[in-house]
Scaffold this active site. Sequence first.
Site, PDB file in Angstrom:
ATOM      1  N   ASP A  49      39.445  42.818  45.179  1.00 10.52           N
ATOM      2  CA  ASP A  49      39.380  41.734  44.200  1.00 10.52           C
ATOM      3  C   ASP A  49      39.125  42.334  42.825  1.00 10.52           C
ATOM      4  OD1 ASP A  49      39.020  38.735  43.597  1.00 10.52           O
ATOM      5  OD2 ASP A  49      37.204  39.626  42.760  1.00 10.52           O
ATOM      6  N   GLU A 105      45.869  40.776  45.177  1.00 10.55           N
ATOM      7  CA  GLU A 105      46.403  39.476  44.826  1.00 10.55           C
ATOM      8  C   GLU A 105      47.439  39.657  43.726  1.00 10.55           C
ATOM      9  OE1 GLU A 105      44.058  35.255  44.671  1.00 10.55           O
ATOM     10  OE2 GLU A 105      43.051  37.093  44.151  1.00 10.55           O
ATOM     11  N   ASP A 137      33.013  37.750  44.308  1.00 13.13           N
ATOM     12  CA  ASP A 137      34.074  38.751  44.370  1.00 13.13           C
ATOM     13  C   ASP A 137      34.229  39.331  45.776  1.00 13.13           C
ATOM     14  OD1 ASP A 137      34.284  38.285  41.673  1.00 13.13           O
ATOM     15  OD2 ASP A 137      33.084  40.039  41.106  1.00 13.13           O
TER      16      ASP A 137
END
Length: 263
Positions: A61, A145, A227
């Site tokens: 992340d 992501e 996170d």
Amino acid sequence: MGFNHIKLPRIGCVKTFEILPDNVTPKSVTITKKADRWFVSFKIETASINTEKLVDVVGVDLGVKTLATLSTGEVFDGAKSYKKLESKLSRLQYLNRHKTKFSNNWKKAQLRIAQLHTKVADIRKDTLHKLTTYLAKNHSQIVIEDLNVSGMMANHKLAKAVADMGFYEFRRQLEYKCKLYDSELIVVDRWFPSSKTCSHCGHVKQSLSLSERTFDCEHCGFSCGRDLNAALNLAMAVSSTVTACGLDNADVARSEAGIEQIV
Ligand SMILES: [Zn+2]
């Protein structure tokens, strides 16, 4: 042993600061100038290096406060040392505002500004390189992501953070390093609710504001850093579908889970 000079067309023999390897034939050579220094870079072809992978799947992340949080619990802080350089830089720019353009003093100050810019950029790049090398060398599958960077750019507060952290550069480095170290980069669709989903029970929150740094699940009571929760969800987006459907159907399962691209 290498050698410490290079022969360039038109210019001739140039001495280099670093020793160059002599057993490779570069595919291309690029010469660049940064501030007052010249750099030569080579493009070479190399076989992938299979390193021993300590962890199978890791979710990463990327954040604003910390550079990266891994699903293993490891945290990479952003480069803080350049904050000092940045204030020095803006001071120099301020002091230089009334100097006569192209005067000797102006030129000297401009060079100093350019040197500081390069230094800040180098520190940022170095921090990213350490992170991406660590990820590609030690993990079989790295899940990140696909950041909605254009959406983030619309938010002015986030825009600077995105530019500072070098999200594009992060992905670029990770892509080629995964090929180099024989690991797999998996990019999850940006609509995957990695922050809003409880990594413990799968409950999806209606909303989660950026200021909420802890994920508290109202369904199962699970609580952990925001996170880390997102990183755990990214890692699970891959491993759960693989175990649920068997390896043969893994690709199909991935596309169902909203995973966009496998590099
Ligand atoms: Zn929960």
